[in-house]
Scaffold this motif. Structure first.
Motif, PDB file in Angstrom:
ATOM      1  N   PHE A 129      15.573  -5.671  -0.211  1.00 27.27           N
ATOM      2  CA  PHE A 129      15.891  -4.420  -0.888  1.00 27.27           C
ATOM      3  C   PHE A 129      15.669  -4.555  -2.392  1.00 27.27           C
ATOM      4  O   PHE A 129      16.098  -5.524  -3.010  1.00 27.27           O
ATOM      5  CB  PHE A 129      17.348  -4.035  -0.613  1.00 27.27           C
ATOM      6  CG  PHE A 129      17.843  -2.876  -1.438  1.00 27.27           C
ATOM      7  CD1 PHE A 129      17.368  -1.596  -1.202  1.00 27.27           C
ATOM      8  CD2 PHE A 129      18.765  -3.071  -2.450  1.00 27.27           C
ATOM      9  CE1 PHE A 129      17.824  -0.522  -1.958  1.00 27.27           C
ATOM     10  CE2 PHE A 129      19.223  -2.007  -3.213  1.00 27.27           C
ATOM     11  CZ  PHE A 129      18.752  -0.736  -2.968  1.00 27.27           C
ATOM     12  N   ALA A 130      14.998  -3.580  -2.984  1.00 24.13           N
ATOM     13  CA  ALA A 130      14.733  -3.479  -4.425  1.00 24.13           C
ATOM     14  C   ALA A 130      13.716  -4.481  -4.934  1.00 24.13           C
ATOM     15  O   ALA A 130      13.355  -4.451  -6.115  1.00 24.13           O
ATOM     16  CB  ALA A 130      16.022  -3.598  -5.240  1.00 24.13           C
ATOM     17  N   GLY A 131      13.221  -5.379  -4.083  1.00 27.10           N
ATOM     18  CA  GLY A 131      12.201  -6.325  -4.504  1.00 27.10           C
ATOM     19  C   GLY A 131      12.646  -7.134  -5.705  1.00 27.10           C
ATOM     20  O   GLY A 131      13.768  -7.618  -5.772  1.00 27.10           O
ATOM     21  N   GLY A 132      11.781  -7.248  -6.702  1.00 29.28           N
ATOM     22  CA  GLY A 132      12.093  -8.032  -7.884  1.00 29.28           C
ATOM     23  C   GLY A 132      12.767  -7.245  -8.987  1.00 29.28           C
ATOM     24  O   GLY A 132      12.910  -7.753 -10.099  1.00 29.28           O
ATOM     25  N   THR A 133      13.215  -6.032  -8.685  1.00 28.71           N
ATOM     26  CA  THR A 133      13.832  -5.192  -9.705  1.00 28.71           C
ATOM     27  C   THR A 133      15.351  -5.309  -9.667  1.00 28.71           C
ATOM     28  O   THR A 133      15.933  -5.838  -8.719  1.00 28.71           O
ATOM     29  CB  THR A 133      13.454  -3.716  -9.503  1.00 28.71           C
ATOM     30  OG1 THR A 133      14.062  -3.229  -8.282  1.00 28.71           O
ATOM     31  CG2 THR A 133      11.941  -3.554  -9.415  1.00 28.71           C
ATOM     32  N   ARG A 162       7.744 -13.434  -8.390  1.00 30.34           N
ATOM     33  CA  ARG A 162       8.697 -13.910  -9.397  1.00 30.34           C
ATOM     34  C   ARG A 162       8.678 -12.919 -10.557  1.00 30.34           C
ATOM     35  O   ARG A 162       7.634 -12.724 -11.189  1.00 30.34           O
ATOM     36  CB  ARG A 162       8.336 -15.306  -9.897  1.00 30.34           C
ATOM     37  CG  ARG A 162       8.538 -16.401  -8.853  1.00 30.34           C
ATOM     38  CD  ARG A 162       8.396 -17.775  -9.493  1.00 30.34           C
ATOM     39  NE  ARG A 162       8.710 -18.830  -8.540  1.00 30.34           N
ATOM     40  CZ  ARG A 162       8.997 -20.085  -8.883  1.00 30.34           C
ATOM     41  NH1 ARG A 162       9.032 -20.431 -10.168  1.00 30.34           N
ATOM     42  NH2 ARG A 162       9.265 -20.996  -7.971  1.00 30.34           N
ATOM     43  N   THR A 163       9.823 -12.283 -10.808  1.00 30.32           N
ATOM     44  CA  THR A 163       9.910 -11.240 -11.831  1.00 30.32           C
ATOM     45  C   THR A 163      11.001 -11.581 -12.839  1.00 30.32           C
ATOM     46  O   THR A 163      12.181 -11.618 -12.480  1.00 30.32           O
ATOM     47  CB  THR A 163      10.228  -9.872 -11.188  1.00 30.32           C
ATOM     48  OG1 THR A 163       9.282  -9.599 -10.144  1.00 30.32           O
ATOM     49  CG2 THR A 163      10.181  -8.769 -12.231  1.00 30.32           C
ATOM     50  N   PRO A 164      10.657 -11.828 -14.103  1.00 30.61           N
ATOM     51  CA  PRO A 164      11.684 -12.113 -15.108  1.00 30.61           C
ATOM     52  C   PRO A 164      12.568 -10.873 -15.356  1.00 30.61           C
ATOM     53  O   PRO A 164      12.062  -9.752 -15.458  1.00 30.61           O
ATOM     54  CB  PRO A 164      10.878 -12.457 -16.356  1.00 30.61           C
ATOM     55  CG  PRO A 164       9.515 -12.820 -15.862  1.00 30.61           C
ATOM     56  CD  PRO A 164       9.291 -11.964 -14.653  1.00 30.61           C
TER      57      PRO A 164
END
Length: 374
Positions: free
Chosen positions: A210-214, A193-195
């Motif tokens: 793709f790109a994960g949490g970014t 979980r990435t804000p």
């Protein structure tokens, strides 16, 4: 014993892109089967899990050479499932395996895992942790990949989930990794979980997405223009949605529209659904190949950040397939907004498959276009 070379030579990539420089089997598939031969010969099929089998080489190779049935298979792209289904039907082997999510049902009681190494360390981490958490303590994982796509970091990832990781000799520009002694990770690394404060949401991401949490750079550029999409749009499709950031932005910009987030990846669909739920945004999230379940001429807007590779091969066939799908699902007068790397020549493809195409934004790396369906 079945003729393994003949079985492997019969495999096809369809419905994935077929091209002279794209193959359904490579040396890493053969290396995995060779290294695991003794283990496969000493175990029942229902104690074997196959992960990342691109077109069926591992599943059907193990089944035919060892007479195994009951193999459990997980393939992230739905096109891999479809290719395995077609290849197994042609060989009369449809009953030898069952498809599973990346979960306990895939690995419970398993003693042998065959793994085609993914390029993403995140995906490898999620797979390795799942094996270590749910498989038998005596499990042996046999993995391989092409040398040009491997790194020492892959050994390190496996070493965080297994006490013993050994590398095989290189063969035909491929190398294997064998892992034993599972060490469960608690809590698991994925999903993350990435804000993202700039989008006012938190991205939920599984390892293979793709790109994960970014927020990837291409999506960032296309997001500048979401407010410009047709104000009267009633159906919007995010084609190849990844974590669903474009779909969520479109749903916020056009709250009266029905928004579909479509991707062939199981990890992407799970990530997009969880991200939208956490953001309180209503989406229809679908796992399908190139919007296969979206009716013809039913969409007012398509948003797309297409891929520039097919598995590990740099190839634009996947992008062309998505663009053709957009031309099919858009109604006359509908818009397709696309972002792609500036060195690629998608504008002509867009004009032919969709309609008149204009460049609306250009950065040093990316181009954003708007195409209108004729």
């Amino acid at each position: 014993m079945a003729d393994l070379p003949a079985v492997l030579a019969s495999l096809r990539r369809a419905p994935d892109v077929e091209a002279p420089d794209l193959t359904a089997v490579d040396a890493s598939d053969r290396l995995i089967l060779a290294e695991a031969e003794a283990a496969l010969g000493a175990v029942d099929g229902d104690r074997v899990a196959v992960v990342g089998d691109r077109y069926g080489a591992l599943t059907l190779g193990a089944a035919t050479t060892h007479g195994l049935t009951g193999l459990r298979v997980h393939q992230d792209p739905i096109t891999g499932e479809q290719a395995l289904s077609r290849n197994s039907a042609r060989l009369g082997l449809s009953a030898v395996y069952t498809s599973h999510h990346l979960d306990a049902d895939l690995f419970r009681g398993v003693g042998v895992v065959l793994l085609q190494l993914p390029r993403s360390l995140g995906e490898l981490t999620e797979i390795a942790e799942a094996v270590a958490r749910w498989a038998d303590p005596d499990v042996a994982l046999y993995a391989a990949g092409r040398l040009k796509h491997m790194s020492r970091s892959m050994n390190d990832v496996l070493a965080r989930s297994f006490t013993e990781v050994t590398a095989t000799r290189a063969a035909q520009k491929s190398r294997g990794l064998i892992a034993r002694g599972p060490m469960p990770t608690d809590p698991p690394t994925f999903p993350t979980r990435t804000p993202l404060p700039e989008l006012d949401l938190t991205v939920v991401a599984h390892g293979a997405v793709f790109a994960g949490g970014t927020l990837d750079l291409g999506t960032r550029v296309l997001l500048r223009h979401v407010d410009r999409i047709a104000p009267d749009a009633r159906r919007i499709v995010d084609l190849g949605c990844g974590t669903g950031l474009l779909a969520i932005a479109a749903a916020r910009a056009r709250p009266d529209a029905d928004v579909v987030a479509s991707d062939r990846s199981a990890a992407a669909v799970a990530s997009a659904r969880a991200t939208a739920n956490l953001a309180g945004v209503r989406l229809e999230v679908r796992r399908e190949d190139a919007a296969a379940g979206v009716p013809d001429a039913s969409a007012d807007v398509v948003l797309c950040n297409p891929p520039f590779h097919e598995h590990t091969a740099l190839h634009t066939g996947g992008a062309a397939k998505l663009i053709a799908a957009a031309g099919r699902v858009l109604r006359p007068g509908g818009e397709m907004w696309t972002v792609y790397n500036g060195h690629l020549h998608h504008r002509g493809v867009l004009a032919r498959a969709v309609g008149p195409t204009e460049i609306v934004d250009r950065t040093p790396k990316f181009v954003v276009t708007r195409s209108v369906r004729v």
